[in-house]
Write an enzyme that holds these catalytic residues in place. Structure first.
Site, short mmCIF file in Angstrom:
data_model
loop_
_atom_site.label_atom_id
_atom_site.label_comp_id
_atom_site.label_asym_id
_atom_site.label_seq_id
_atom_site.Cartn_x
_atom_site.Cartn_y
_atom_site.Cartn_z
N LEU A 55 49.64 -126.56 -55.15
CA LEU A 55 50.50 -125.91 -54.16
C LEU A 55 49.95 -124.51 -53.91
O LEU A 55 49.81 -123.73 -54.85
CB LEU A 55 51.94 -125.84 -54.67
N GLU A 56 49.63 -124.20 -52.69
CA GLU A 56 49.06 -122.91 -52.34
C GLU A 56 50.16 -121.93 -51.99
O GLU A 56 51.01 -122.21 -51.15
CB GLU A 56 48.09 -123.04 -51.16
N LYS A 57 50.13 -120.76 -52.63
CA LYS A 57 51.10 -119.71 -52.33
C LYS A 57 50.74 -118.94 -51.06
O LYS A 57 51.60 -118.34 -50.44
CB LYS A 57 51.21 -118.72 -53.50
N CYS A 58 49.44 -118.93 -50.72
CA CYS A 58 49.03 -118.18 -49.53
C CYS A 58 47.76 -118.79 -48.95
O CYS A 58 47.02 -119.49 -49.62
CB CYS A 58 48.82 -116.71 -49.86
N SER A 112 48.32 -122.20 -56.85
CA SER A 112 47.13 -121.42 -56.57
C SER A 112 47.46 -120.32 -55.55
O SER A 112 48.28 -120.52 -54.67
CB SER A 112 46.02 -122.30 -56.00
#
Length: 118
Positions: A55-58, A112
């Site tokens: 899961l990408e935070k940004c 991430s």
């Protein structure tokens, strides 16, 4: 699979496969946003090297050096000229990760803050 299963009856779900091509993404994504005016967009990438669901935070706008499927890379190494350097998700990915991990599925979920640049 989600397209087959659907969500609730009151949720209008649209699923698109977008090629890994800088110029196609620059044209198609804004057109889809304009067409659907979504409340939520989930971009899903698939990598043969991945060993977890990440899961990408940004998302970042600069530092793109890899060639796309058309063997193209922007000379500026930037996805959107004049765009912000980083876009942070408003979704609490830590909570999502904990909730999915707590379901007892045979899936490892990680977080991430450094999405791949390709």
């Amino acid at each position: 699979e989600l397209e087959k299963l659907g969500l609730r009856d009151d949720v209008d779900l649209h699923v698109y496969e977008v090629p890994v091509e800088y110029q196609t993404v620059q044209r198609l994504i804004p057109a889809l946003w304009k067409k659907h005016s979504p409340q939520l967009v989930v971009h899903v990438g698939v990598s043969g090297m991945a060993t977890t669901v990440t899961l990408e935070k940004c998302g970042h706008n600069v530092g793109y050096k890899g060639l796309d499927n058309c063997r193209f890379c922007p000379g500026s190494q930037c996805c959107v000229e004049g765009g912000p350097e980083c876009i942070d998700s408003i979704i609490d990915m830590d909570t999502v990760c904990k909730r999915v991990s707590g379901l007892g599925l045979d899936v490892t979920v990680t977080i991430s803050k450094d999405a791949g640049r390709y």
